[in-house]
Design an enzyme around this catalytic site. Sequence first.
Site, PDB file in Angstrom:
ATOM      1  N   GLY A   1      74.780  31.307  55.531  1.00 23.78           N
ATOM      2  CA  GLY A   1      75.284  29.995  55.925  1.00 23.78           C
ATOM      3  C   GLY A   1      75.645  29.184  54.692  1.00 23.78           C
TER       4      GLY A   1
ATOM      5  N   ASP B   1      70.974  38.431  48.759  1.00 24.33           N
ATOM      6  CA  ASP B   1      69.912  37.509  48.398  1.00 24.33           C
ATOM      7  C   ASP B   1      69.977  37.407  46.889  1.00 24.33           C
ATOM      8  OD1 ASP B   1      67.737  35.910  49.687  1.00 24.33           O
ATOM      9  OD2 ASP B   1      66.623  36.817  48.040  1.00 24.33           O
ATOM     10  N   SER B   2      69.998  36.189  46.424  1.00 25.78           N
ATOM     11  CA  SER B   2      70.229  36.005  44.997  1.00 25.78           C
ATOM     12  C   SER B   2      69.387  34.863  44.496  1.00 25.78           C
ATOM     13  CB  SER B   2      71.715  35.734  44.760  1.00 25.78           C
ATOM     14  OG  SER B   2      72.171  34.739  45.651  1.00 25.78           O
TER      15      SER B   2
ATOM     16  N   ARG C   1      77.021  38.154  41.430  1.00 25.72           N
ATOM     17  CA  ARG C   1      77.589  38.471  42.753  1.00 25.72           C
ATOM     18  C   ARG C   1      78.859  39.289  42.607  1.00 25.72           C
ATOM     19  NH1 ARG C   1      77.175  33.946  44.223  1.00 25.72           N
ATOM     20  NH2 ARG C   1      75.054  34.157  44.939  1.00 25.72           N
TER      21      ARG C   1
ATOM     22  N   PHE D   1      78.144  26.258  42.566  1.00 21.03           N
ATOM     23  CA  PHE D   1      77.121  25.669  43.430  1.00 21.03           C
ATOM     24  C   PHE D   1      75.751  25.932  42.805  1.00 21.03           C
ATOM     25  CE2 PHE D   1      75.252  29.471  45.422  1.00 21.03           C
ATOM     26  CZ  PHE D   1      76.192  30.433  45.093  1.00 21.03           C
TER      27      PHE D   1
ATOM     28  N   TYR E   1      72.554  26.364  40.861  1.00 20.30           N
ATOM     29  CA  TYR E   1      72.142  26.108  39.479  1.00 20.30           C
ATOM     30  C   TYR E   1      73.299  26.210  38.477  1.00 20.30           C
ATOM     31  CZ  TYR E   1      67.438  26.740  41.418  1.00 20.30           C
ATOM     32  OH  TYR E   1      66.289  26.620  42.168  1.00 20.30           O
ATOM     33  N   ASP E   2      74.519  26.409  38.965  1.00 20.21           N
ATOM     34  CA  ASP E   2      75.652  26.625  38.045  1.00 20.21           C
ATOM     35  C   ASP E   2      75.807  25.559  36.954  1.00 20.21           C
ATOM     36  OD1 ASP E   2      76.303  29.051  39.072  1.00 20.21           O
ATOM     37  OD2 ASP E   2      77.931  28.345  40.354  1.00 20.21           O
TER      38      ASP E   2
ATOM     39  N   GLY F   1      79.039  28.097  49.519  1.00 21.96           N
ATOM     40  CA  GLY F   1      79.390  28.542  48.160  1.00 21.96           C
ATOM     41  C   GLY F   1      79.460  30.057  48.102  1.00 21.96           C
ATOM     42  N   LYS F   2      78.481  30.698  48.739  1.00 20.85           N
ATOM     43  CA  LYS F   2      78.478  32.165  48.751  1.00 20.85           C
ATOM     44  C   LYS F   2      79.637  32.710  49.573  1.00 20.85           C
ATOM     45  CE  LYS F   2      73.538  33.221  48.472  1.00 20.85           C
ATOM     46  NZ  LYS F   2      72.489  33.959  49.186  1.00 20.85           N
TER      47      LYS F   2
HETATM   48  P1  IMP Z   1      69.528  32.709  49.075  1.00 24.26           P
HETATM   49  O1  IMP Z   1      70.607  32.093  49.911  1.00 24.26           O
HETATM   50  O2  IMP Z   1      68.194  32.738  49.721  1.00 24.26           O
HETATM   51  O3  IMP Z   1      69.952  34.033  48.508  1.00 24.26           O
HETATM   52  O4  IMP Z   1      69.333  31.718  47.843  1.00 24.26           O
HETATM   53  C1  IMP Z   1      70.168  31.762  46.775  1.00 24.26           C
HETATM   54  C2  IMP Z   1      69.894  30.561  45.874  1.00 24.26           C
HETATM   55  O5  IMP Z   1      69.902  31.004  44.528  1.00 24.26           O
HETATM   56  C3  IMP Z   1      70.995  29.518  45.985  1.00 24.26           C
HETATM   57  O6  IMP Z   1      70.700  28.522  46.933  1.00 24.26           O
HETATM   58  C4  IMP Z   1      71.034  28.966  44.577  1.00 24.26           C
HETATM   59  O7  IMP Z   1      70.018  28.025  44.418  1.00 24.26           O
HETATM   60  C5  IMP Z   1      70.704  30.187  43.730  1.00 24.26           C
HETATM   61  N1  IMP Z   1      71.929  30.943  43.374  1.00 24.26           N
HETATM   62  C6  IMP Z   1      72.250  32.219  43.720  1.00 24.26           C
HETATM   63  N2  IMP Z   1      73.450  32.563  43.241  1.00 24.26           N
HETATM   64  C7  IMP Z   1      73.902  31.497  42.594  1.00 24.26           C
HETATM   65  C8  IMP Z   1      75.125  31.234  41.904  1.00 24.26           C
HETATM   66  O8  IMP Z   1      76.051  32.057  41.805  1.00 24.26           O
HETATM   67  N3  IMP Z   1      75.221  30.008  41.379  1.00 24.26           N
HETATM   68  C9  IMP Z   1      74.251  29.069  41.469  1.00 24.26           C
HETATM   69  N4  IMP Z   1      73.113  29.246  42.110  1.00 24.26           N
HETATM   70  C10 IMP Z   1      72.936  30.459  42.673  1.00 24.26           C
END
Ligand code: IMP
Length: 206
Positions: free
Chosen positions: A8, A69-70, A177, A150, A152-153, A11-12
């Site tokens: 959801g 998941d990132s 990613r 988005f 922490y960028d 940004g992703k």
């Molecule tokens: P997820 O949606 O549970 O995988 O949470 C990922 C979170 O990690 C995001 O809400 C960001 O806080 C951070 N994150 C992951 N990838 C990025 C990125 O490419 N840029 C900035 N923050 C990221």
Amino acid sequence: MKFVIATGNEGKVREFKRILEPMGFEVSSLKEMGLSLDVEETGATFAENARIKAKEACRLTGLAAIADDSGLCVDALGGAPGVYSARYSGEGDDGNNQKLLRELAGVPAEERTGRYVCAISCIFPDQTELTAEGTCEGMIGYALSGNHGFGYDPLFYVGDRSFGQYGDEEKDAISHRGKALRAFCEKLKERQAKTMDERRKKIDYK
Ligand code: IMP
């Protein structure tokens, strides 16, 4: 083959589409399908959480579902926020960035190292899984900079600029990613070639 993106996070979604569509994949987000994901990310690793989300999106839609998941792993914080990146402060992106700055107060530049990590899971309707991972090394800055991207960028520096100052394509070329999705596409092509091969063999034996 059509895929649903199991997130959801807008940004992703933008980044997934930017990378996958030029490679010829048809992708829709859950939101575009009028759906949302309601799962607890109970995994201890990025890979486990990606699988949880992809499974649920596949169950909801009947389509092959790709989830990532990132998060950000900071060395001086023992790898935190890690799998808790999205909910680090409980107050969204701004709160997360402010908390990260507070936690790193007094940490010298050379020790502000960290990396973004991205684990991808794709669950197909037959419940088979394809996975890929990517990482991107960087440094955590002292103040927010730039308004691209988005999460922490604005604090994540690669070279002398934060990802908040990178253009879309520049970020995709080196991001966790981007790397994970390109590795995923390679594996997907191999899987498709293998499937075609098996079909051909079956026909030959008849
Ligand atoms: P997820 O949606 O549970 O995988 O949470 C990922 C979170 O990690 C995001 O809400 C960001 O806080 C951070 N994150 C992951 N990838 C990025 C990125 O490419 N840029 C900035 N923050 C990221």
